[in-house]
Design an enzyme around this catalytic site. Structure first.
Site, PDB file in Angstrom:
ATOM      1  N   CYS A   2     -25.369  38.424  19.426  1.00 44.27           N
ATOM      2  CA  CYS A   2     -26.829  38.583  19.399  1.00 44.27           C
ATOM      3  C   CYS A   2     -27.422  38.384  20.789  1.00 44.27           C
ATOM      4  CB  CYS A   2     -27.443  37.544  18.467  1.00 44.27           C
ATOM      5  SG  CYS A   2     -26.762  37.604  16.821  1.00 44.27           S
ATOM      6  N   ARG A  27     -24.654  43.793  24.736  1.00 44.44           N
ATOM      7  CA  ARG A  27     -23.943  42.764  23.981  1.00 44.44           C
ATOM      8  C   ARG A  27     -23.549  43.269  22.586  1.00 44.44           C
ATOM      9  NH1 ARG A  27     -24.971  37.525  25.968  1.00 44.44           N
ATOM     10  NH2 ARG A  27     -25.086  36.556  23.926  1.00 44.44           N
ATOM     11  N   TRP A  74     -26.223  40.967  15.929  1.00 42.09           N
ATOM     12  CA  TRP A  74     -24.850  41.448  15.696  1.00 42.09           C
ATOM     13  C   TRP A  74     -24.416  40.719  14.433  1.00 42.09           C
ATOM     14  CZ3 TRP A  74     -21.293  44.733  17.986  1.00 42.09           C
ATOM     15  CH2 TRP A  74     -19.939  44.507  17.732  1.00 42.09           C
ATOM     16  N   ASN A  98     -29.076  32.801  18.042  1.00 41.62           N
ATOM     17  CA  ASN A  98     -27.784  33.399  18.389  1.00 41.62           C
ATOM     18  C   ASN A  98     -26.742  32.324  18.145  1.00 41.62           C
ATOM     19  OD1 ASN A  98     -25.553  34.599  19.572  1.00 41.62           O
ATOM     20  ND2 ASN A  98     -26.215  34.169  21.673  1.00 41.62           N
ATOM     21  N   GLY A  99     -25.669  32.661  17.427  1.00 41.25           N
ATOM     22  CA  GLY A  99     -24.621  31.680  17.150  1.00 41.25           C
ATOM     23  C   GLY A  99     -24.329  31.635  15.664  1.00 41.25           C
ATOM     24  N   GLU A 481       2.859  44.735  23.824  1.00 44.80           N
ATOM     25  CA  GLU A 481       1.443  44.808  24.186  1.00 44.80           C
ATOM     26  C   GLU A 481       1.254  44.475  25.674  1.00 44.80           C
ATOM     27  OE1 GLU A 481      -1.234  45.972  23.332  1.00 44.80           O
ATOM     28  OE2 GLU A 481      -2.799  44.812  24.323  1.00 44.80           O
ATOM     29  N   LYS A 485      -0.575  46.842  28.537  1.00 49.27           N
ATOM     30  CA  LYS A 485      -1.692  46.383  29.379  1.00 49.27           C
ATOM     31  C   LYS A 485      -1.399  46.662  30.847  1.00 49.27           C
ATOM     32  CE  LYS A 485      -4.120  46.028  27.268  1.00 49.27           C
ATOM     33  NZ  LYS A 485      -4.575  46.160  25.933  1.00 49.27           N
ATOM     34  N   GLU A 488      -1.349  50.580  31.658  1.00 44.07           N
ATOM     35  CA  GLU A 488      -2.594  51.355  31.614  1.00 44.07           C
ATOM     36  C   GLU A 488      -3.518  51.068  32.785  1.00 44.07           C
ATOM     37  OE1 GLU A 488      -4.413  48.811  27.875  1.00 44.07           O
ATOM     38  OE2 GLU A 488      -5.265  50.757  28.280  1.00 44.07           O
ATOM     39  N   HIS A 504      22.512  46.995  25.444  1.00 47.33           N
ATOM     40  CA  HIS A 504      23.028  48.204  24.798  1.00 47.33           C
ATOM     41  C   HIS A 504      22.624  49.466  25.557  1.00 47.33           C
ATOM     42  CE1 HIS A 504      24.626  45.917  21.489  1.00 47.33           C
ATOM     43  NE2 HIS A 504      23.486  45.244  21.455  1.00 47.33           N
ATOM     44  N   LYS A 606     -12.409  54.826  26.374  1.00 44.90           N
ATOM     45  CA  LYS A 606     -12.488  53.603  25.574  1.00 44.90           C
ATOM     46  C   LYS A 606     -12.273  53.891  24.100  1.00 44.90           C
ATOM     47  CE  LYS A 606     -13.039  49.326  24.702  1.00 44.90           C
ATOM     48  NZ  LYS A 606     -11.820  48.525  24.943  1.00 44.90           N
TER      49      LYS A 606
HETATM   50  C1  F6R Z   1      -5.347  49.718  25.056  1.00 44.51           C
HETATM   51  C2  F6R Z   1      -6.345  50.219  24.126  1.00 44.51           C
HETATM   52  C3  F6R Z   1      -5.956  51.277  23.172  1.00 44.51           C
HETATM   53  C4  F6R Z   1      -6.685  51.080  21.817  1.00 44.51           C
HETATM   54  C5  F6R Z   1      -6.421  52.268  20.883  1.00 44.51           C
HETATM   55  C6  F6R Z   1      -7.063  52.055  19.531  1.00 44.51           C
HETATM   56  O1  F6R Z   1      -5.846  48.680  25.841  1.00 44.51           O
HETATM   57  O2  F6R Z   1      -7.475  49.795  24.148  1.00 44.51           O
HETATM   58  O3  F6R Z   1      -4.586  51.328  22.977  1.00 44.51           O
HETATM   59  O4  F6R Z   1      -6.238  49.890  21.248  1.00 44.51           O
HETATM   60  O5  F6R Z   1      -6.916  53.440  21.462  1.00 44.51           O
HETATM   61  O6  F6R Z   1      -8.429  51.900  19.638  1.00 44.51           O
HETATM   62  P1  F6R Z   1      -9.281  51.288  18.478  1.00 44.51           P
HETATM   63  O7  F6R Z   1      -8.867  49.859  18.312  1.00 44.51           O
HETATM   64  O8  F6R Z   1     -10.699  51.408  18.935  1.00 44.51           O
HETATM   65  O9  F6R Z   1      -8.998  52.072  17.252  1.00 44.51           O
END
Ligand code: F6R
Length: 611
Positions: A2, A27, A74, A98-99, A481, A485, A488, A504, A606
Site C-alpha cells: 500500500c 508500489r 494492495w 499500510n501494513g 535457480e 539468475k 540472465e 557421468h 519482465k
Molecule cells: C527469471 C524470471 C523468469 C520468470 C518466468 C515466469 O528471473 O523472472 O524466469 O520467472 O518468466 O514468470 P511469471 O512468474 O511472471 O509467470
C-alpha cells in the site's frame, strides 16, 4: 504494497493527494481513495481499480479542502473492492493504513461486543474503530492513538484525520515505512520519498512509536509519554527514478533488500492461531487430505520454486509431485486424475504459457489452483482457487523477492498437506510457521549483510566464461535457480548439476580455474557433496562453497572461498531461502561489477505474454 500520502496546508489538497498516489503507484495497488476535510466535514471517495477509476468518481463526487489523506491499496485482508479500499471511517475519524494488523480478528471481536459494526473485510477497519473507541473515552487524539498502538500486533503506518480537528493530521508507524516532510506553508506524510519530491527534498523518517502531528506548516513529534522529540531532517539528492529505487543502485538490489519484509507480509495473513490457513476451498484440510498427486506447472524462476516444493512435499507430506515447464506441459498429453491438484505458479499472472496450460487443464474439467503475485491478473482471475503472494511489484526483470515468497507460500502448503495427512503434529507445524515468519526473514537480512564477502566471490566470477553450480537434493534445485539468475543478468554461461551426476560426463568441462559453486544446506547429504567438491578440485576447479551455518561448524569444507550462510536451525528448509538470497546477491554483484544493465538484461521481458 500500500501507499500513503497525507497533506495539511492552505491550498486544496486534492491535486497533491492524487499526484502522490500516482507517484506511489509503482508500489502496486488494486484500489485507491482519498478523504478530505472540507467546510462541511470529512468526505471520502474511493474506488476499486486504477487511479483513473478514482479520478472518474471524483468528477461526480467532487471534494476539496486543505487537509486530507490518500491511499493506494494492495489487497491483503479482503478482495479488492470499493468497501475494502481506504480511507476507512469510524465515527470520529477517518484513516489510512499500510501494513498488517495480525490480531485484528481479536480486536474486531472485542469491538463488536462494544456495538461496532464492520462494513469491510479489512484489518484496517479494526484499527479505525479501536482508535475511535479510545477517542470517545478520553477526547485526546494522541492518547487514543497510543493506546490503540499498544494493542495492535503486526505492522502499521497510519495517517489519521479526526473529524473535529479538520486541519490536523496524525501519523504513527511500526514496521511499515512513513516519512514526514515540511514546506513553507504545508506538511506532508508519505510512504516513500518520490511522493514528496515535487514539494521538498527534505524529510524526516518517522521512527517507530513516535507520533507526528501535522498542522499546516507546523509539525511536532512526541513519544508515548507526550514528551516532544527532536528528529533529524535528511535531504534527498536523487531524481524521481532513483528515489523509487530507494537510493539503491538497481531495483534488483532494492528488491533483494525487501525480501525480509515481503516474506513476513506474505506469511502473516495465512496464519491463524499460529497454523497455516489459506481460506480457499481447494486448500482446506479435507480437500488436501484427499489429494492423490500434485502437478506444479510454471515457467522459469516460478517453476524452480516448484522444484524446491517438490523436495519438501514428497519428503514430508508423502504426496507425489511432478513439476512441469508450462510450455512442455501444454505440448503433450498430461495424465490428470480427478483427485489431482494442478497448481500454477506465476509472479505476473500473465505468462502466456502458464495461462494456456491453465486453460488446457480447465478444459479437461480438472480443478485448478494458482499462486500469483499480481492481484486481478489473468491467471488469478481464471484459476478456481487463488493464493496471493505479497511481494509487491517486482520491477527488475530478474525475479528475486517473488521467488522467495513463492517458496514461503509453498512451505506453508507443505505444512498444510503434512497436517492434513497426519504426518506432522500441530506443535511442529506451529514451530515451523513461527520460524518461517520470524527467523527466516532475519537470516535473510543477515545474509544480505554479507555483501562484502559476496563482492569478493563476484570478483572471481566476472571474467570466467563457464561456471558450474553443484549440490544434492534441495541444493541441486537451488543451484538450478542460482544458475538462471547468474546467466540472465551477467550473460556468463552457468550450469547447475546434481553433484553426483557430474562424474557421468560434465566433469570433462572442468579445468584449471573453472569456478564451481557448491551449495550445502542438507546435513544428511553434505558428506557426499564434499566428495564431489574433492573430485572437481582435483581437476583444478576454483571452488566457492555456500554452506549453511550448522554444516560449516561440523566439518572441513575443501573450498577456495567459503560463504557461511546464516540460518536459524538445522533443517534444510530453513536454510534454503537465505541460501537463495546469497545466490541472488552473487548474481547481482557479478553483473554490477561487470557494469551491465542489471535491471533490464538484453533479450528479456519482465512478463512473457507471448507463447
Ligand atoms: C527469471 C524470471 C523468469 C520468470 C518466468 C515466469 O528471473 O523472472 O524466469 O520467472 O518468466 O514468470 P511469471 O512468474 O511472471 O509467470
Amino acid at each position: 504494497m500500500c501507499g500513503i500520502i497525507g497533506f495539511s496546508g492552505e491550498t486544496d489538497c486534492v491535486p497533491v493527494l492524487l499526484g502522490g498516489l500516482d507517484t506511489l503507484s509503482y508500489r502496486g495497488y488494486d484500489s485507491a481513495g482519498i478523504a478530505v476535510a472540507g467546510v462541511s466535514g470529512v468526505h471520502t471517495v474511493k474506488a476499486k481499480g486504477k487511479l483513473d477509476a478514482l479520478k472518474e468518481k471524483l468528477k461526480t463526487h467532487p471534494v476539496s479542502g486543505s487537509t486530507g489523506i490518500g491511499h493506494t491499496r494492495w489487497a491483503t485482508h479482503g478482495a479488492p473492492s470499493d468497501e475494502n479500499s481506504h480511507p476507512h471511517t469510524s465515527g470520529t475519524l477517518t484513516l489510512v493504513h499500510n501494513g498488517i494488523i495480525e490480531n485484528y480478528a481479536a480486536i474486531a471481536e472485542k469491538l463488536r461486543a462494544l456495538g461496532y459494526t464492520f462494513v469491510s473485510e479489512t484489518d484496517t477497519e479494526a484499527a479505525a474503530h479501536l482508535i475511535d473507541s479510545y477517542y470517545r473515552e478520553n477526547g485526546d487524539p494522541a492518547a487514543a492513538i497510543y493506546r490503540a498502538a499498544q494493542e495492535m500486533h503486526g505492522s502499521y503506518a497510519l495517517g489519521v484525520l479526526f473529524h473535529d480537528r479538520p486541519n490536523t493530521l496524525y501519523a504513527i508507524r511500526k514496521g511499515s515505512p512513513l516519512i514526514v516532510a515540511q514546506t513553507d506553508s504545508a506538511s506532508l506524510i508519505a510512504s516513500d520519498i518520490p511522493a514528496i519530491l515535487p514539494y521538498t527534498r527534505s524529510y524526516v523518517r518517522l521512527p517507530e512509536g513516535i507520533l507526528a502531528v501535522l498542522d499546516g506548516a507546523e509539525i511536532s513529534f512526541s513519544d508515548e509519554n507526550g514528551s516532544e522529540v527532536a528528529l533529524k531532517t535528511e535531504t534527498v539528492d536523487w531524481d524521481v527514478e532513483a528515489a523509487q529505487r530507494g537510493g539503491y543502485a538497481h531495483f534488483m538490489l532494492k528488491e533483494i533488500h525487501e525480501e525480509p519484509e515481503v516474506l513476513r507480509a506474505t506469511v502473516a495473513p495465512y496464519l491463524k492461531d499460529g497454523l497455516p490457513h489459506f481460506d480457499v476451498p481447494g486448500f482446506d484440510g479435507g480437500a488436501l487430505a484427499g489429494v492423490e498427486r500434485i502437478h506444479i506447472v510454471a515457467c522459469g524462476t516460478a517453476m524452480h520454486a516448484g522444484l524446491l516444493a517438490r523436495q519438501w512435499i514428497e519428503a514430508e507430506a508423502r504426496v507425489p509431485v511432478t513439476v512441469e515447464i508450462a510450455s512442455e506441459f501444454r505440448g503433450r498429453e498430461p495424465i490428470l486424475g480427478e483427485k489431482d491438484l494442478v497448481l500454477f505458479i506465476s509472479q505476473s499472472g500473465e505468462t502466456a504459457d502458464t495461462l494456456e496450460a491453465l486453460r488446457l487443464v480447465k478444459a479437461r474439467g480438472v480443478r485448478t489452483a494458482a499462486i500469483v503475485n499480481v492481484v486481478g491478473s489473468t491467471v488469478a482471475r481464471e484459476a478456481d482457487d487463488v493464493i496471493y503472494t505479497r511481494a509487491g511489484p517486482e520491477i527488475a526483470v530478474a525475479s528475486t523477492k517473488a521467488y522467495i515468497v513463492q517458496c514461503a507460500t509453498l512451505r506453508l502448503l507443505t505444512i498444510c498437506l503434512a497436517l492434513a495427512r497426519g504426518r506432522m503434529t500441530e506443535e511442529d507445524a506451529r514451530r515451523q510457521c513461527r520460524i518461517l515468519l520470524e527467523d527466516v526473514p532475519e537470516s535473510i537480512a543477515k545474509t544480505i549483510a554479507l555483501a562484502a564477502e559476496i563482492e569478493t566471490i563476484a570478483s572471481r566470477l566476472k571474467t570466467k566464461p563457464h561456471i558450474f553450480y553443484i549440490g544434492r537434493g534441495a541444493d541441486s534445485v537451488l543451484g538450478t535457480e542460482a544458475s538462471l539468475k547468474l546467466k540472465e543478468i551477467t550473460y556468463l554461461h552457468a550450469e547447475a548439476y546434481a553433484a553426483g551426476e557430474l562424474k557421468h560426463g560434465t566433469i570433462s568441462l572442468v579445468e584449471d580455474g573453472t569456478p564451481v559453486i557448491a551449495i550445502l544446506t542438507e546435513e544428511s547429504l553434505a558428506e557426499k557433496t564434499v566428495s564431489a567438491i574433492r573430485e572437481v578440485k582435483s581437476r583444478g576447479a576454483f571452488v566457492i562453497a555456500a554452506v549453511s551455518e550448522g554444516i560449516a561448524e561440523n566439518r572441513e569444507i575443501p573450498s577456495d572461498l567459503l560463504l557461511t550462510v546464516p540460518t536459524a536451525g538445522r533443517e534444510a528448509w530453513i536454510a534454503a531461502l537465505p541460501t537463495m538470497t546469497a545466490m541472488q546477491m552473487i548474481a547481482y554483484c557479478t553483473a554490477a561489477q561487470m557494469g551491465l544493465d542489471v535491471d533490464r538484461p538484453r533479450n528479456l521481458a519482465k512478463s512473457v505474454t507471448v507463447e
